[in-house]
Design a protein around this motif. Structure first.
Motif, PDB file in Angstrom:
ATOM      1  N   ILE A 115       9.740  -1.570  10.456  1.00  0.00           N
ATOM      2  CA  ILE A 115       8.787  -0.609  10.991  1.00  0.00           C
ATOM      3  C   ILE A 115       7.780  -1.394  11.823  1.00  0.00           C
ATOM      4  O   ILE A 115       7.074  -2.265  11.308  1.00  0.00           O
ATOM      5  N   ALA A 116       7.747  -1.099  13.115  1.00  0.00           N
ATOM      6  CA  ALA A 116       6.791  -1.734  14.022  1.00  0.00           C
ATOM      7  C   ALA A 116       5.616  -0.772  14.182  1.00  0.00           C
ATOM      8  O   ALA A 116       5.800   0.368  14.610  1.00  0.00           O
ATOM      9  N   VAL A 117       4.427  -1.218  13.816  1.00  0.00           N
ATOM     10  CA  VAL A 117       3.239  -0.370  13.840  1.00  0.00           C
ATOM     11  C   VAL A 117       2.369  -0.780  15.026  1.00  0.00           C
ATOM     12  O   VAL A 117       1.823  -1.884  15.055  1.00  0.00           O
ATOM     13  N   ALA A 118       2.268   0.118  16.002  1.00  0.00           N
ATOM     14  CA  ALA A 118       1.442  -0.160  17.183  1.00  0.00           C
ATOM     15  C   ALA A 118      -0.030  -0.034  16.798  1.00  0.00           C
ATOM     16  O   ALA A 118      -0.430   0.921  16.127  1.00  0.00           O
ATOM     17  N   MET A 119      -0.813  -0.992  17.228  1.00  0.00           N
ATOM     18  CA  MET A 119      -2.235  -1.014  16.884  1.00  0.00           C
ATOM     19  C   MET A 119      -2.960   0.194  17.480  1.00  0.00           C
ATOM     20  O   MET A 119      -2.562   0.745  18.514  1.00  0.00           O
ATOM     21  N   TYR A 120      -4.050   0.571  16.855  1.00  0.00           N
ATOM     22  CA  TYR A 120      -4.818   1.767  17.236  1.00  0.00           C
ATOM     23  C   TYR A 120      -5.304   1.739  18.678  1.00  0.00           C
ATOM     24  O   TYR A 120      -5.458   2.779  19.301  1.00  0.00           O
ATOM     25  N   TYR A 121      -5.538   0.560  19.223  1.00  0.00           N
ATOM     26  CA  TYR A 121      -6.076   0.462  20.582  1.00  0.00           C
ATOM     27  C   TYR A 121      -4.997   0.503  21.663  1.00  0.00           C
ATOM     28  O   TYR A 121      -5.283   0.563  22.840  1.00  0.00           O
ATOM     29  N   LYS A 164       8.686  10.852   9.414  1.00  0.00           N
ATOM     30  CA  LYS A 164       7.761  10.356   8.393  1.00  0.00           C
ATOM     31  C   LYS A 164       8.487   9.329   7.535  1.00  0.00           C
ATOM     32  O   LYS A 164       9.609   9.585   7.072  1.00  0.00           O
ATOM     33  N   ILE A 165       7.854   8.172   7.324  1.00  0.00           N
ATOM     34  CA  ILE A 165       8.441   7.126   6.491  1.00  0.00           C
ATOM     35  C   ILE A 165       7.408   6.722   5.448  1.00  0.00           C
ATOM     36  O   ILE A 165       6.399   6.090   5.764  1.00  0.00           O
ATOM     37  N   ALA A 166       7.672   7.090   4.195  1.00  0.00           N
ATOM     38  CA  ALA A 166       6.804   6.696   3.078  1.00  0.00           C
ATOM     39  C   ALA A 166       7.330   5.378   2.520  1.00  0.00           C
ATOM     40  O   ALA A 166       8.515   5.280   2.174  1.00  0.00           O
ATOM     41  N   LEU A 167       6.474   4.382   2.442  1.00  0.00           N
ATOM     42  CA  LEU A 167       6.927   3.070   1.961  1.00  0.00           C
ATOM     43  C   LEU A 167       7.534   3.159   0.566  1.00  0.00           C
ATOM     44  O   LEU A 167       8.526   2.476   0.290  1.00  0.00           O
ATOM     45  N   HIS A 168       6.967   3.975  -0.310  1.00  0.00           N
ATOM     46  CA  HIS A 168       7.509   4.045  -1.674  1.00  0.00           C
ATOM     47  C   HIS A 168       8.947   4.575  -1.688  1.00  0.00           C
ATOM     48  O   HIS A 168       9.690   4.288  -2.610  1.00  0.00           O
ATOM     49  N   GLU A 169       9.342   5.301  -0.657  1.00  0.00           N
ATOM     50  CA  GLU A 169      10.717   5.807  -0.590  1.00  0.00           C
ATOM     51  C   GLU A 169      11.712   4.726  -0.161  1.00  0.00           C
ATOM     52  O   GLU A 169      12.922   4.930  -0.246  1.00  0.00           O
ATOM     53  N   ALA A 196      -6.197   3.515  12.757  1.00  0.00           N
ATOM     54  CA  ALA A 196      -6.192   2.194  12.103  1.00  0.00           C
ATOM     55  C   ALA A 196      -6.068   2.296  10.589  1.00  0.00           C
ATOM     56  O   ALA A 196      -6.407   1.357   9.876  1.00  0.00           O
ATOM     57  N   GLU A 197      -5.555   3.415  10.095  1.00  0.00           N
ATOM     58  CA  GLU A 197      -5.429   3.576   8.643  1.00  0.00           C
ATOM     59  C   GLU A 197      -4.399   2.624   8.050  1.00  0.00           C
ATOM     60  O   GLU A 197      -4.598   2.103   6.946  1.00  0.00           O
ATOM     61  N   HIS A 198      -3.307   2.369   8.756  1.00  0.00           N
ATOM     62  CA  HIS A 198      -2.286   1.448   8.237  1.00  0.00           C
ATOM     63  C   HIS A 198      -2.792   0.012   8.295  1.00  0.00           C
ATOM     64  O   HIS A 198      -2.563  -0.760   7.364  1.00  0.00           O
ATOM     65  N   ALA A 199      -3.477  -0.328   9.366  1.00  0.00           N
ATOM     66  CA  ALA A 199      -4.063  -1.674   9.464  1.00  0.00           C
ATOM     67  C   ALA A 199      -5.035  -1.908   8.308  1.00  0.00           C
ATOM     68  O   ALA A 199      -5.031  -2.983   7.697  1.00  0.00           O
ATOM     69  N   ARG A 200      -5.848  -0.920   7.989  1.00  0.00           N
ATOM     70  CA  ARG A 200      -6.788  -1.055   6.852  1.00  0.00           C
ATOM     71  C   ARG A 200      -6.023  -1.153   5.536  1.00  0.00           C
ATOM     72  O   ARG A 200      -6.361  -1.958   4.676  1.00  0.00           O
ATOM     73  N   ALA A 201      -4.990  -0.339   5.374  1.00  0.00           N
ATOM     74  CA  ALA A 201      -4.224  -0.332   4.124  1.00  0.00           C
ATOM     75  C   ALA A 201      -3.561  -1.682   3.850  1.00  0.00           C
ATOM     76  O   ALA A 201      -3.407  -2.083   2.701  1.00  0.00           O
ATOM     77  N   PRO A 225       0.822  -1.205   0.000  1.00  0.00           N
ATOM     78  CA  PRO A 225       0.000   0.000   0.000  1.00  0.00           C
ATOM     79  C   PRO A 225       0.862   1.264   0.000  1.00  0.00           C
ATOM     80  O   PRO A 225       1.967   1.274   0.535  1.00  0.00           O
ATOM     81  N   ASP A 226       0.333   2.312  -0.618  1.00  0.00           N
ATOM     82  CA  ASP A 226       1.040   3.590  -0.648  1.00  0.00           C
ATOM     83  C   ASP A 226       0.678   4.339   0.629  1.00  0.00           C
ATOM     84  O   ASP A 226      -0.320   5.047   0.688  1.00  0.00           O
ATOM     85  N   THR A 227       1.476   4.117   1.654  1.00  0.00           N
ATOM     86  CA  THR A 227       1.181   4.701   2.957  1.00  0.00           C
ATOM     87  C   THR A 227       2.433   5.346   3.536  1.00  0.00           C
ATOM     88  O   THR A 227       3.548   4.974   3.173  1.00  0.00           O
ATOM     89  N   THR A 228       2.218   6.295   4.414  1.00  0.00           N
ATOM     90  CA  THR A 228       3.324   6.971   5.100  1.00  0.00           C
ATOM     91  C   THR A 228       3.101   6.849   6.601  1.00  0.00           C
ATOM     92  O   THR A 228       2.042   7.233   7.106  1.00  0.00           O
TER      93      THR A 228
END
Length: 166
Positions: free
Chosen positions: A88-94, A43-48, A119-124, A32-35
């Protein structure tokens, strides 16, 4: 009778073709194209990160499997970051942000930690709900592995080494 036999034969041919296409067709899942925004504001954009293997792991401070994985993630980071691996460790929204920040500092996590407050990254990434869920992304930007639950450290090392050689 001949028409019935032809329809049966055609149906069988379609069924065999579908099975072969599903079984042997290589599907490439794009990233997904997410930052991400880390807990330090970076800020870390995956495409970068194209050109590097990337490990994105969804986790929570109250997740036993996540806690089990952290020493392996630290080991992977220390062994492969200088060769190009990003984690990249993404902590869950909760997960309360103050818990994530405190945990990250107390455990001196060397890799980037991001919050996913909406939860935008989880959805992406396909509506991630279970932790840990880890994605290994190839240098060309496709998802090579999606693992729900704790990953096997030796298998992950082998996969990362393969991506670093390619």
């Amino acid at each position: 009778m001949k028409i019935k036999d032809r329809l049966l034969g055609l149906s069988l041919l379609v069924l065999i073709s579908a099975v072969l296409w599903i079984g042997f067709g290589k599907t490439v899942t794009p990233v997904p194209d997410t930052t991400f925004t880390t807990i330090t504001g970076k800020k870390i954009a995956l495409h970068e990160l194209r050109g590097k293997p990337v490990l994105v792991t969804f986790w929570a401070t109250d997740c036993p499997g996540c806690m089990e994985e952290i020493p392996h993630l630290i080991d992977l980071y220390r062994n492969y970051h200088d060769r190009g691996l990003e984690i990249i460790a993404v902590a869950m929204y909760y997960d309360p942000p103050n818990h994530v920040v405190t945990f990250t500092k107390d455990n001196a996590l060397p890799y980037d930690v991001a919050l996913d407050l909406q939860a935008e990254h989880a959805r992406a990434f396909g509506d991630v709900r279970l932790t840990p869920t880890t994605f290994l992304i190839t240098p060309d930007g496709s998802i090579a592995l999606q693992k729900i639950g704790a990953f096997d450290p030796d298998d992950m090392k082998t996969r990362i080494e393969t991506l670093l050689k390619g």
